[in-house]
Design a protein around this motif. Structure first.
Motif, mmCIF file in Angstrom:
data_model
loop_
_atom_site.group_PDB
_atom_site.id
_atom_site.type_symbol
_atom_site.label_atom_id
_atom_site.label_comp_id
_atom_site.label_asym_id
_atom_site.label_seq_id
_atom_site.Cartn_x
_atom_site.Cartn_y
_atom_site.Cartn_z
ATOM 1 N N ALA A 260 0.838 -1.214 0.000
ATOM 2 C CA ALA A 260 0.000 0.000 0.000
ATOM 3 C C ALA A 260 0.865 1.253 0.000
ATOM 4 N N GLY A 261 1.937 1.238 0.789
ATOM 5 C CA GLY A 261 2.724 2.458 0.964
ATOM 6 C C GLY A 261 3.880 2.596 -0.006
ATOM 7 N N TYR A 262 4.481 1.485 -0.365
ATOM 8 C CA TYR A 262 5.743 1.555 -1.124
ATOM 9 C C TYR A 262 5.667 0.919 -2.517
ATOM 10 N N GLY A 263 4.625 0.090 -2.755
ATOM 11 C CA GLY A 263 4.508 -0.514 -4.081
ATOM 12 C C GLY A 263 5.454 -1.665 -4.331
ATOM 13 N N PHE A 264 5.871 -2.368 -3.290
ATOM 14 C CA PHE A 264 6.617 -3.610 -3.521
ATOM 15 C C PHE A 264 6.321 -4.576 -2.381
ATOM 16 N N VAL A 265 6.759 -5.809 -2.550
ATOM 17 C CA VAL A 265 6.562 -6.814 -1.493
ATOM 18 C C VAL A 265 7.861 -7.585 -1.323
ATOM 19 N N GLN A 266 7.979 -8.292 -0.219
ATOM 20 C CA GLN A 266 9.134 -9.160 -0.012
ATOM 21 C C GLN A 266 8.611 -10.602 0.049
ATOM 22 N N GLU A 267 9.271 -11.500 -0.682
ATOM 23 C CA GLU A 267 8.830 -12.903 -0.658
ATOM 24 C C GLU A 267 9.085 -13.463 0.739
ATOM 25 N N ASP A 268 8.261 -14.389 1.163
ATOM 26 C CA ASP A 268 8.376 -15.025 2.488
ATOM 27 C C ASP A 268 8.641 -13.990 3.577
ATOM 28 N N ASN A 269 7.858 -12.959 3.576
ATOM 29 C CA ASN A 269 8.068 -11.842 4.520
ATOM 30 C C ASN A 269 7.699 -12.270 5.943
ATOM 31 N N GLU A 270 8.712 -12.355 6.801
ATOM 32 C CA GLU A 270 8.460 -12.835 8.171
ATOM 33 C C GLU A 270 7.638 -11.837 8.985
ATOM 34 N N PHE A 271 7.531 -10.599 8.489
ATOM 35 C CA PHE A 271 6.766 -9.595 9.232
ATOM 36 C C PHE A 271 5.325 -9.489 8.750
ATOM 37 N N ASP A 272 4.933 -10.404 7.883
ATOM 38 C CA ASP A 272 3.551 -10.378 7.412
ATOM 39 C C ASP A 272 2.588 -10.552 8.577
ATOM 40 N N TYR A 273 1.494 -9.860 8.509
ATOM 41 C CA TYR A 273 0.448 -9.999 9.528
ATOM 42 C C TYR A 273 -0.892 -9.932 8.824
ATOM 43 N N VAL A 274 -1.920 -10.396 9.522
ATOM 44 C CA VAL A 274 -3.287 -10.234 9.026
ATOM 45 C C VAL A 274 -4.044 -9.450 10.087
ATOM 46 N N ALA A 275 -4.712 -8.413 9.655
ATOM 47 C CA ALA A 275 -5.494 -7.612 10.606
ATOM 48 C C ALA A 275 -6.909 -8.178 10.694
ATOM 49 N N LEU A 276 -7.389 -8.306 11.920
ATOM 50 C CA LEU A 276 -8.781 -8.731 12.135
ATOM 51 C C LEU A 276 -9.480 -7.595 12.852
ATOM 52 N N LYS A 277 -10.547 -7.119 12.243
ATOM 53 C CA LYS A 277 -11.255 -5.991 12.870
ATOM 54 C C LYS A 277 -12.544 -6.534 13.487
ATOM 55 N N ILE A 278 -12.688 -6.357 14.789
ATOM 56 C CA ILE A 278 -13.869 -6.886 15.470
ATOM 57 C C ILE A 278 -14.721 -5.702 15.917
ATOM 58 N N LYS A 279 -15.949 -5.686 15.414
ATOM 59 C CA LYS A 279 -16.852 -4.590 15.795
ATOM 60 C C LYS A 279 -17.797 -5.063 16.885
ATOM 61 N N LEU A 280 -17.862 -4.328 17.965
ATOM 62 C CA LEU A 280 -18.732 -4.735 19.075
ATOM 63 C C LEU A 280 -19.637 -3.577 19.471
ATOM 64 N N PRO A 281 -20.805 -3.904 20.056
ATOM 65 C CA PRO A 281 -21.667 -2.818 20.543
ATOM 66 C C PRO A 281 -20.929 -2.016 21.616
ATOM 67 N N LEU A 282 -21.227 -0.731 21.659
ATOM 68 C CA LEU A 282 -20.519 0.143 22.614
ATOM 69 C C LEU A 282 -20.666 -0.312 24.069
ATOM 70 N N ASN A 283 -21.879 -0.827 24.418
ATOM 71 C CA ASN A 283 -22.037 -1.225 25.828
ATOM 72 C C ASN A 283 -21.192 -2.449 26.174
ATOM 73 N N THR A 284 -20.924 -3.310 25.185
ATOM 74 C CA THR A 284 -20.038 -4.462 25.451
ATOM 75 C C THR A 284 -18.617 -3.951 25.693
ATOM 76 N N ILE A 285 -18.176 -3.005 24.864
ATOM 77 C CA ILE A 285 -16.824 -2.454 25.030
ATOM 78 C C ILE A 285 -16.712 -1.768 26.397
ATOM 79 N N GLU A 286 -17.769 -1.033 26.713
ATOM 80 C CA GLU A 286 -17.796 -0.309 27.992
ATOM 81 C C GLU A 286 -17.630 -1.292 29.151
ATOM 82 N N SER A 287 -18.367 -2.391 29.069
ATOM 83 C CA SER A 287 -18.324 -3.368 30.145
ATOM 84 C C SER A 287 -16.941 -4.027 30.236
#
Ligand SMILES: C[S@@+](CC[C@H](N)C(=O)[O-])C[C@H]1O[C@@H](n2cnc3c(N)ncnc32)[C@H](O)[C@@H]1O
Length: 565
Positions: A260-287
């Motif tokens: 996204a930022g640089y326009g290249f990739v590294q093969e077998d990139n050990e720093f690869d990650y997957v983002a998981l976005k979890i959406k929760l109701p505000l009252n659950t977060i509050e609790s």
């Protein structure tokens, strides 16, 4: 060395930059300019004096008095100078790349190559954020703009009108959106954090370092950045052999960030990650924030290695639930064995059934593990989709195709690794706690009376082939029902009876599911003699729901009762 790069090196040196003479800059087809050592070199040091460092003060000077200087102004400054052919920084500006490969400026056919991945799903949102940054600055200064509604413009129009010119550095007006997008990507891929030379600077403030920003990235290159007076220095520890490239190190970046930022990739990139976005109701977060200090809700600061992006993050109180209203972002990778723990804690918490159960208990833990695994599996399925038929005539660039393939493989690798870690964890938990678990197989083995007498009695006025059970859950409900009704729990199943009695103390309403199960098994016109009431079935149903977890395999699922601690 090409004439343009030579001019840049000489210009930088004549302004006080120091770089070993044995370094030569050559052009590589995919990486652009590269720094190659003509001789074996021991520790290498490059020093850039403040006189050629470009920072927000330059933007302030250029745009004063209507501008107080920030990263946005710096972006406008670069396209402004580029079109003006600024005399002082001409050699630097002439060597900025005019062809960018960031996935943000790919054509719609190339975007198809990212379908189903996090990056593919977030490109329009990223562009929309950049557009808002642009239009806000433009409007504040009363500059001409043709406002557009980002949600309405289609991918093809977006590409033709804005992305293609930006990716080629083609723009007639320094304040146009393509010009801003080009500058934005230039800064994203080349800027350095200002705090190295000015520790008190505004958080997230960036600077441009002519010459030094010609170094490419290698995640294993051991480099140090530091200041000497007002100069910015880079030192590469350990030697660089003759003919080898001198690399900078942009940080521990996964391919998503690189693409996204640089326009290249590294093969077998050990720093690869997957983002998981979890959406929760505000009252659950509050609790959670109020009552569960052991559940960590990560904030972006926990992960960001990109000084540049911090500046756009609004400062918010992380103990305020609204901080997480757009979703809680977890990042998983293959390097940190503990990275699944906070996610598992949250999923266990969400699997907890009532006030008396603790999320650290075995049942919610096992159920949470199942739900997390299902969520990762879904992500894996989405990222496994192949590109759809191509709708437009734009050609796919083979380098970008390669980048998309490597990125997708990296994402799938992380997901596969996480799913197998969870499988292993589940296996360990099941083995360690096997005495607290009861499945139908064990029941059928230890309690033959149920299947031989009690179950047939329930259905004795039905034809045998009229009775079918969809899953182990239904049979468990009937088992609990039979045992309670007949008072026939075996000694080894006494804990089930105890737990059942304890559950009777709590008020349950009859759910629609329990009602439909009742009418499925005991339609009124057929069960005159069994005398099972809806309430009885509902009690057994609620008990199994709240005292079991359902283990899903690829083709089947199994409900298992769990003894509470
Ligand atoms: C700071 S610049 C480095 C100089 C750049 N090569 C140039 O021609 O100006 C960063 C850009 O260099 C390229 N780059 C850097 N490291 C790379 C690598 N390891 N593989 C491929 N391209 C790389 C990418 O295009 C990236 O956006």
């Amino acid at each position: 060395m090409s004439q343009d790069v030579l001019e840049l090196v000489q210009w930088a040196k004549s302004n006080g930059a120091q770089i070993p003479d044995q370094i030569e800059f050559v052009r590589d087809e995919s990486k652009g300019i590269c720094a190659i050592c003509k001789e074996d070199l021991q520790d290498v040091k490059i020093q850039i004096p403040s006189s050629i460092i470009i920072d927000r003060q330059d933007a302030r000077d250029e745009f004063a008095p209507r501008f107080d200087g920030d990263n946005t102004g710096l972006k406008f400054l670069i396209s402004f100078w580029k079109l003006q052919d600024n005399a002082k920084f001409g050699p630097y500006l002439r060597n900025l790349p005019l062809k960018l490969d960031s996935a943000l400026v790919w054509n719609p056919n190339e975007w198809q190559l990212l379908r189903g991945t996090n990056l593919g799903n977030s490109i329009r949102e990223k562009l929309s954020t950049i557009y808002s940054e642009w239009i806000t600055w433009i409007k504040d200064r009363g500059l001409p703009n043709d406002s557009l509604n980002f949600d309405e413009i289609n991918d093809q129009q977006l590409y033709q009108n804005f992305l293609e010119p930006a990716s080629k550095g083609q723009f007639d007006s320094w304040s146009s959106f393509p010009a801003f997008l080009w500058s934005h990507l230039i800064l994203l891929s080349r800027a350095f954090p200002e705090y190295i030379i000015h520790p008190q600077c505004h958080e997230g403030s960036v600077i441009l370092l002519p010459l030094l920003d010609l170094l490419n990235h290698d995640a294993h290159s051991k480099v140090q950045w530091y200041s000497e007076g007002e100069a910015f220095c880079l030192e590469k520890n350990g030697g660089v052999a003759k003919g080898q490239e001198l690399f900078n190190n942009y940080g521990a970046k996964g391919n998503e960030e690189l693409l996204a930022g640089y326009g290249f990739v590294q093969e077998d990139n050990e720093f690869d990650y997957v983002a998981l976005k979890i959406k929760l109701p505000l009252n659950t977060i509050e609790s959670i924030l109020e009552n569960e200090p052991r559940i960590q809700l990560p904030t972006l600061d926990d992960y960001t290695t990109f000084a540049f992006e911090k500046s756009t993050e609004k400062k918010k109180d992380k103990t305020d639930p609204s901080y997480f209203e757009d979703g809680i972002r977890f990042f998983i990778n293959t390097q940190n064995a503990n990275c699944l723990n906070p996610l598992l804690d949250l999923f266990s918490y969400l699997s907890k059934t009532d006030g008396t159960e603790n999320w650290t208990d075995l049942r919610p833990r096992l159920q949470g593990l199942q739900s997390l695994r299902a969520a990762l599996k879904l992500k894996q399925d989405q990222a496994s989709v192949s590109p759809q038929g191509l709708e437009h005539s734009d050609a796919i660039n083979s380098y970008r195709e390669h980048c998309a393939r490597v990125y997708r493989q990296g994402q799938l690798h992380v997901l596969k690794h996480a799913i197998s870690s969870l499988k292993q964890l589940e296996k360990d938990l099941l083995t360690q706690n096997k005495h607290q678990l009861l499945n139908l197989k064990k029941i059928l083995k230890d309690d033959p009376k149920f299947i031989q007498e009690e179950l047939p009695k329930f259905f004795h006025d039905k034809d045998q082939d009229e009775v079918s059970f969809d899953d182990t859950f239904e049979l468990l409900v009937l088992w609990v029902l039979a045992k309670c009704k007949n008072g026939s729990f075996q000694a080894k199943h006494e804990w089930v009876e105890k737990q059942f009695k304890a559950s009777m103390g709590k008020k349950h309403t009859v759910s629609e599911e329990a009602e439909s199960l009742y009418s499925h098994f005991f339609p009124q016109n057929q069960t005159r003699t069994t005398k099972i009431t809806l309430q009885e079935l509902s009690d057994a149903y609620n008990f199994v729901i709240t005292n079991s977890f359902t283990r899903s395999a690829s083709s089947s699922s199994e409900t298992i009762l769990v003894q509470s601690a």
